[in-house]
Design an enzyme around this catalytic site. Structure first.
Site, PDB file in Angstrom:
ATOM      1  N   GLU A  49      48.324 -46.126 -10.177  1.00  0.00           N
ATOM      2  CA  GLU A  49      49.152 -46.026  -8.977  1.00  0.00           C
ATOM      3  C   GLU A  49      50.384 -46.927  -8.998  1.00  0.00           C
ATOM      4  O   GLU A  49      50.502 -47.843  -8.166  1.00  0.00           O
ATOM      5  CB  GLU A  49      48.315 -46.330  -7.729  1.00  0.00           C
ATOM      6  CG  GLU A  49      47.134 -45.402  -7.534  1.00  0.00           C
ATOM      7  CD  GLU A  49      46.471 -45.541  -6.160  1.00  0.00           C
ATOM      8  OE1 GLU A  49      46.790 -46.504  -5.450  1.00  0.00           O
ATOM      9  OE2 GLU A  49      45.660 -44.687  -5.810  1.00  0.00           O
ATOM     10  N   ARG A  67      35.023 -45.546 -14.950  1.00  0.00           N
ATOM     11  CA  ARG A  67      36.419 -45.967 -15.023  1.00  0.00           C
ATOM     12  C   ARG A  67      36.520 -47.419 -14.578  1.00  0.00           C
ATOM     13  O   ARG A  67      36.203 -47.744 -13.431  1.00  0.00           O
ATOM     14  CB  ARG A  67      37.282 -45.064 -14.131  1.00  0.00           C
ATOM     15  CG  ARG A  67      38.743 -45.475 -14.046  1.00  0.00           C
ATOM     16  CD  ARG A  67      39.542 -44.432 -13.263  1.00  0.00           C
ATOM     17  NE  ARG A  67      40.932 -44.811 -13.152  1.00  0.00           N
ATOM     18  CZ  ARG A  67      41.510 -45.287 -12.039  1.00  0.00           C
ATOM     19  NH1 ARG A  67      40.800 -45.444 -10.929  1.00  0.00           N
ATOM     20  NH2 ARG A  67      42.773 -45.619 -12.030  1.00  0.00           N
ATOM     21  N   HIS A  91      45.517 -52.424 -13.290  1.00  0.00           N
ATOM     22  CA  HIS A  91      45.163 -52.071 -11.912  1.00  0.00           C
ATOM     23  C   HIS A  91      45.541 -53.275 -11.035  1.00  0.00           C
ATOM     24  O   HIS A  91      44.713 -53.874 -10.366  1.00  0.00           O
ATOM     25  CB  HIS A  91      43.684 -51.706 -11.804  1.00  0.00           C
ATOM     26  CG  HIS A  91      43.317 -50.894 -10.596  1.00  0.00           C
ATOM     27  ND1 HIS A  91      42.661 -49.694 -10.659  1.00  0.00           N
ATOM     28  CD2 HIS A  91      43.529 -51.119  -9.278  1.00  0.00           C
ATOM     29  CE1 HIS A  91      42.465 -49.211  -9.434  1.00  0.00           C
ATOM     30  NE2 HIS A  91      42.987 -50.075  -8.571  1.00  0.00           N
ATOM     31  N   ASN A  96      44.708 -39.686  -8.105  1.00  0.00           N
ATOM     32  CA  ASN A  96      43.945 -40.352  -7.040  1.00  0.00           C
ATOM     33  C   ASN A  96      44.311 -39.686  -5.721  1.00  0.00           C
ATOM     34  O   ASN A  96      45.488 -39.532  -5.409  1.00  0.00           O
ATOM     35  CB  ASN A  96      44.297 -41.844  -6.947  1.00  0.00           C
ATOM     36  CG  ASN A  96      43.739 -42.650  -8.113  1.00  0.00           C
ATOM     37  OD1 ASN A  96      43.070 -42.113  -8.988  1.00  0.00           O
ATOM     38  ND2 ASN A  96      44.008 -43.940  -8.092  1.00  0.00           N
TER      39      ASN A  96
HETATM   40  C1  GBH Z   1      43.582 -46.865  -4.276  1.00  0.00           C
HETATM   41  O1  GBH Z   1      44.730 -47.083  -3.543  1.00  0.00           O
HETATM   42  C2  GBH Z   1      43.428 -47.965  -5.277  1.00  0.00           C
HETATM   43  O2  GBH Z   1      43.647 -47.518  -6.596  1.00  0.00           O
HETATM   44  C3  GBH Z   1      42.127 -48.695  -5.182  1.00  0.00           C
HETATM   45  O3  GBH Z   1      42.208 -49.911  -5.867  1.00  0.00           O
HETATM   46  C4  GBH Z   1      41.762 -48.876  -3.724  1.00  0.00           C
HETATM   47  O4  GBH Z   1      40.651 -49.714  -3.541  1.00  0.00           O
HETATM   48  C5  GBH Z   1      41.487 -47.515  -3.158  1.00  0.00           C
HETATM   49  O5  GBH Z   1      42.546 -46.638  -3.391  1.00  0.00           O
HETATM   50  C6  GBH Z   1      41.189 -47.531  -1.661  1.00  0.00           C
HETATM   51  O6  GBH Z   1      42.264 -47.999  -0.944  1.00  0.00           O
HETATM   52  O7  GBH Z   1      48.508 -46.116   4.345  1.00  0.00           O
HETATM   53  O8  GBH Z   1      47.936 -44.726   6.206  1.00  0.00           O
HETATM   54  O9  GBH Z   1      49.961 -44.255   4.982  1.00  0.00           O
HETATM   55  C7  GBH Z   1      45.040 -46.108  -2.577  1.00  0.00           C
HETATM   56  C8  GBH Z   1      46.305 -46.479  -1.853  1.00  0.00           C
HETATM   57  C9  GBH Z   1      45.919 -44.944  -0.040  1.00  0.00           C
HETATM   58  C10 GBH Z   1      48.096 -45.913  -0.458  1.00  0.00           C
HETATM   59  C11 GBH Z   1      46.540 -43.975   0.930  1.00  0.00           C
HETATM   60  C12 GBH Z   1      48.708 -44.924   0.478  1.00  0.00           C
HETATM   61  C13 GBH Z   1      48.363 -43.608   2.423  1.00  0.00           C
HETATM   62  C14 GBH Z   1      47.725 -43.681   3.800  1.00  0.00           C
HETATM   63  N1  GBH Z   1      46.843 -45.415  -1.037  1.00  0.00           N
HETATM   64  N2  GBH Z   1      47.742 -44.533   1.495  1.00  0.00           N
HETATM   65  S1  GBH Z   1      48.594 -44.777   4.904  1.00  0.00           S
END
Ligand code: GBH
Length: 485
Positions: free
Chosen positions: A171, A82, A126, A300
Site C-alpha cells: 500500500e 503473508r 510494510h 487489498n
Molecule cells: C491495511 O491498510 C494495512 O495494510 C494493514 O496494515 C492494516 O492493519 C489493515 O489494512 C487494516 O487497517 O479511512 O474511512 O476513508 C488499509 C488502509 C483502509 C486506508 C481503508 C483507506 C479508507 C476508508 N486503508 N481506508 S476511510
C-alpha cells in the site's frame, strides 16, 4: 450483521487460502536481536500520535511465539502466510551493514512455514522504514529508493530459496499520503509536495527492488506489489461529480498503476497537482526502471468511498490521531474541489462501510484493463467489537464479512477475473497503526496481558472454508486441532 450473499460457492483446487500480518503490527521485540528504531517506533512514542499512547514494543509478541503461531496456522489449514520483513531488524541503519541475527529470525520462520507446508509470501516493506533513513528525508529522498533496492537484493540472496512470492511494497498510497500529507501515519509529515515526492520514490523503490530480486533469482522469480486501490463512487452522474471521482482515481490509483504497469504517469496528475509540485523529482530513465512485468498484482480491499464536486472537509479519508477522524490535513493532494460523503452502512468498528460489490467491481475493472495479469487478494477483513466468553470468541460479524467478500471474489472469478488466492487480514489481533490496540482484526484473539492466543469462531469457519473449498454456512465451524498443543 447477517450475510448478504449465499453460501456454497466452490473454488478451484489450486486457489490459495492464506492469512496476512505485518512485522511492526505483530512482532514486538522492538529492541531485541539488533533491531533499531523504525519510523513507527518514533511516531508511536510521540505523544498524541497513536490512540492511548500504544506502541509496537510488545505488540502480539510474535517474536517470542513463532512456533505456537505456525502451529495455529497449521490448525486452521492455511496454505499460505503473508508476512513482512522489518527492514530495521535485518539492516539496522537502512544502508550498509546487515544484521545476521535479524536475518536468522526470518530464515527460521520461513523454514518452519515450509516444514508445515505453508507457502511464505514475503512483503519487503510494510511501513517500518529505518529511522536513520527518515532522518535523511525518508521517502522524499531518492536515496531511500536506492537503499531499498540494495536491501531487496540482499534479502533475495539470503532468503530467496525459501520464498514463494515476493511483494515489494504494501500500500504505497498509505506510505505516501498518510505518512507525508495527512500525517496520521509515520513519519507524520503534513506537506503535499513531500507526499508526491514520496509517491515517485516509492514507485522507483518498487522498480529497483523487483529488478534486484530478478537479477539474483532469475527472470521468472515471482514478484508482486500490493496496492490498496480505492473504489470510489460518484454521488451522481453530473459531470462535475464524475470528474471529482476521476480526480480521486488519478491521485490515489493511477499514480501507481500508471508507472508500475503502463510506463507513465497519467497526464492529468500533473495538472491536478500543479499548484503543489512540478514533479521535477522524476528523472530520465525512472519510468523504464519502475515498469516491471509482475507475476501477480496484490489487491487489498476493505470498503468504498463516495464523492461529489464540493468543498473538501480536511482530513477526509484517513484515521486521525488519538481517535479523531481527522488530522486537519487532507491526504488527497491536489483534490481541492472534491467532497467525501459518508457512505451508508453497515459499517465495521473502523467506521468503514461494508460493500462486497466494490470488490467485484474492482476485480472486473482489473480483468478488463490487465487481462494477462493474475491477481491475488492480499488483504481483506474487518474489525469488530469481539466478545470473549468462557475462553471462546464469538465473532459472527467477522464471519459474515469474510463470507460475503469471499463470495464476491468467486463472483468476479466466474466472470473471468484471474484471482489466484485470498489472504484474510489478519491472522491475529495486532497493533492497528494510529488506532493502537483498540481495533481487533484477527481471526485469532490475542490477550495483550498474557500473550494467550485464542482462535475465534472466524478461524474455525475459515478452516472449514479451506477444508471444503466451498463457502460454508456462517455457522459451520471446523474443529481446530493445534499440533503439539
Ligand atoms: C491495511 O491498510 C494495512 O495494510 C494493514 O496494515 C492494516 O492493519 C489493515 O489494512 C487494516 O487497517 O479511512 O474511512 O476513508 C488499509 C488502509 C483502509 C486506508 C481503508 C483507506 C479508507 C476508508 N486503508 N481506508 S476511510
Amino acid at each position: 450483521m447477517p450475510t448478504t450473499r449465499p453460501s456454497g460457492r466452490t473454488f478451484p483446487t489450486d486457489f490459495l487460502w492464506g492469512s496476512a500480518t505485518a512485522s511492526y503490527q505483530i512482532e514486538g521485540a522492538a529492541a531485541k536481536g539488533g533491531r533499531t528504531a523504525s519510523i513507527w517506533d518514533t511516531f508511536s512514542r510521540t505523544p498524541g500520535k497513536v490512540l492511548d499512547g500504544d506502541t509496537g514494543d510488545v505488540a502480539s509478541d510474535h517474536y517470542h511465539h513463532v512456533a505456537e503461531d505456525v502451529a495455529l496456522m497449521q490448525a486452521i489449514g492455511l496454505q499460505a502466510y503473508r508476512l513482512s520483513i522489518a527492514w530495521p531488524r535485518v539492516q539496522p541503519g537502512g544502508s550498509g551493514e546487515f544484521n545476521e541475527e535479524g536475518i536468522a529470525f526470518y530464515r527460521d520462520l520461513l523454514d518452519r512455514l515450509r516444514a508445515a507446508g505453508i507457502a511464505p509470501v514475503v512483503t519487503l516493506y510494510h511501513w517500518d522504514l529505518p529511522q536513520e533513513l527518515e532522518d535523511a528525508g525518508g521517502w522524499t529522498n531518492r536515496e531511500t529508493a536506492v537503499a531499498f533496492g540494495e536491501y531487496a537484493r540482499r534479502m533475495a540472496l539470503e532468503l530467496g530459496d525459501r520464498v514463494s512470492l515476493w511483494t515489494t511494497l504494501n500500500e504505497p498510497w498509505c506510505s505516501a499520503y498518510l505518512g507525508y500529507a495527512s500525517g496520521v501515519h509515520a513519519p507524520g509529515v503534513t506537506d503535499g509536495a513531500a507526499a508526491l515526492a514520496a509517491v515517485h520514490h516509492l514507485n522507483l523503490a518498487h522498480g529497483l527492488a523487483a529488478r534486484a530480486i530478478r537479477e539474483v533469482l532469475g527472470e521468472d522469480a515471482p514478484v508482486s506489489v500490493t496496492l490498496n486501490l480505492h473504489v470510489t463512487r460518484a454521488a451522481s452522474d453530473d459531470p462535475a461529480d464524475v470528474d471529482a471521482k476521476a480526480q480521486i482515481d488519478t491521485i490515489a490509483n493511477e499514480v501507481f498503476l500508471g508507472p508500475m504497469l503502463e510506463g507513465a504517469y497519467p497526464e492529468r496528475v500533473f495538472t491536478d497537482t500543479a499548484a503543489v509540485s512540478d514533479w521535477s523529482f522524476v528523472q530520465d530513465g525512472d519510468l523504464e526502471t519502475i515498469r516491471v512485468p509482475l507475476t501477480q498484482l496484490g489487491v487489498n480491499y476493505y470498503s468504498t468511498g463516495r464523492v461529489r464536486a464540493g468543498v473538501p472537509a480536511v482530513g477526509d479519508g484517513g484515521p486521525g490521531p488519538d481517535g479523531h477522524k481527522s488530522s486537519g490535513h487532507s491526504p488527497w493532494v491536489g483534490a481541492t474541489e472534491v467532497e467525501f460523503l459518508p457512505q451508508p452502512g453497515p459499517h465495521t468498528a473502523m467506521g468503514w462501510n461494508i460493500e462486497p460489490q466494490g470488490l467485484v467491481d474492482l476485480l472486473l475493472e482489473l480483468r478488463d484493463r490487465y487481462p494477462a495479469l493474475p491477481l491475488v487478494i492480499t488483504e481483506n477483513g474487518a474489525a469488530f467489537e469481539d466478545v470473549v466468553e468462557d475462553g471462546r470468541v464469538h465473532d459472527p460479524e467477522r464471519i459474515a464479512y469474510v463470507h460475503d467478500h469471499v463470495d464476491a471474489v468467486g463472483e468476479a472469478m466466474a466472470a473471468g477475473a484471474d484471482v489466484r488466492g485470498y489472504f484474510v487480514w489478519s491472522l491475529m489481533d495486532n497493533f492497528e497503526w494510529a488506532y493502537g490496540y483498540s481495533k481487533r482484526f484477527g481471526i485469532v484473539h490475542i490477550d495483550y496481558t498474557t500473550g494467550t492466543r485464542t482462535p475465534k469462531d472466524s478461524a474455525a469457519w475459515y478452516a472449514e472454508l479451506i477444508r471444503t473449498r466451498t463457502v460454508p454456512a456462517p455457522d459451520a465451524l471446523a474443529e481446530l486441532v493445534v499440533p503439539g498443543a
